[in-house]
Design an enzyme around this catalytic site. Structure first.
Site, PDB file in Angstrom:
ATOM      1  CG  ASP A   1      -1.999  -1.027   1.178  1.00  0.00           C
ATOM      2  OD1 ASP A   1      -2.262  -1.551   0.081  1.00  0.00           O
ATOM      3  OD2 ASP A   1      -2.580  -1.325   2.247  1.00  0.00           O
ATOM      4  CE  LYS A   2       0.592   8.138  -2.767  1.00  0.00           C
ATOM      5  NZ  LYS A   2      -0.311   9.027  -3.542  1.00  0.00           N
TER       6      LYS A   2
END
Length: 250
Positions: free
Chosen positions: A67-68
């Protein structure tokens, strides 16, 4: 109000030189330490890890993603043959992944298995659903405990979206700073005795986002077949939060 702002926040990392984040490279594989706030694959900006990797070597392929807002180790393969080899290992759950996180609760776990099916809802949030969810398992162990928080080692067996975040929230151990899943920030005013506010500006959380770090990957090298293991150091905000908890939240 702050929760709504945080959930829509789109932070971007400072300029990243791809060579500076390489942890290991040979003729078949390359591993990097993904910075915070950088997407693994394409998003609205071209400043993503996949784009940087292709500029460095057009043969590189991402074998998985983070995930970012999750930092840590990412594996890439050079060329289709090595990519297929590693993809099969992921599919057969032969790749061991180890994460570290800090949860907003004091809990003791010793190889505790969280076995809860997860379903991706329309708002792109993973929720536990026995009717619609896919089988999902995460093994959790306590590494260090504090008065109100716990440093955890998490080993996901499956690889569902937001799996660790959703699983920990489901057992009332949400990740620090993960407002989407019910986690809270670490505020110095709430853990330090005789805290004195500066009065000049609003207090900022120590953690600066949610604390989930992909620490280690273990897999079979696609050329030699040898079991190899690599680690990535935690980012500054993770280590700073630990330092503050060790000082003020024992």
């Amino acid at each position: 109000m702050r929760q709504a702002i945080e959930s829509k926040e789109a932070r971007t990392p400072k300029f990243v030189n791809f060579k500076d984040i390489i942890l290991y490279e040979d003729e078949a594989i390359l591993l990097v330490a993904k910075p915070l706030y950088m997407a693994s694959l394409e998003d609205k900006s071209k400043r993503n890890l996949h784009h940087l990797a292709k500029l460095y070597d057009p043969e590189l392929r991402l074998c998985h993603r983070l995930d970012k807002n999750t930092s840590g180790i990412l594996l890439m393969a050079k060329g289709a043959e090595h990519y297929r080899n590693i993809a099969i290992q992921f599919e057969k759950r032969q790749v061991k992944k180890v994460y570290r996180t800090i949860c907003s609760a004091n809990r003791m776990f010793d190889q505790h298995l969280i076995d809860l099916p997860l379903f991706i809802s329309t708002n792109k949030k993973s929720t536990v659903s026995k009717q619609q969810g896919k089988p999902s398992q995460t093994v959790v162990s306590t590494e260090e405990s504090f008065r109100n928080f716990t440093l955890l080692k998490c080993e996901p067996i499956t690889g569902r979206m937001h799996q660790i975040r959703a699983h920990l929230a489901a057992i009332n151990c949400p990740i620090v700073g993960d407002l989407l899943y019910g986690g809270k920030d670490v505020l110095l005013s709430e853990i330090k005795r005789k805290y004195k506010p500066s009065g000049r500006k609003e207090e900022q959380p120590i953690n600066h986002g949610y604390l989930l770090h992909a620490r280690q990957l273990t897999f079979s090298h696609p050329v030699t077949g040898e079991s190899v293991s690599f680690e990535a150091a935690a980012p500054k905000n993770f280590e700073t939060t630990l330092k503050v908890l060790r000082k003020y939240n024992r």
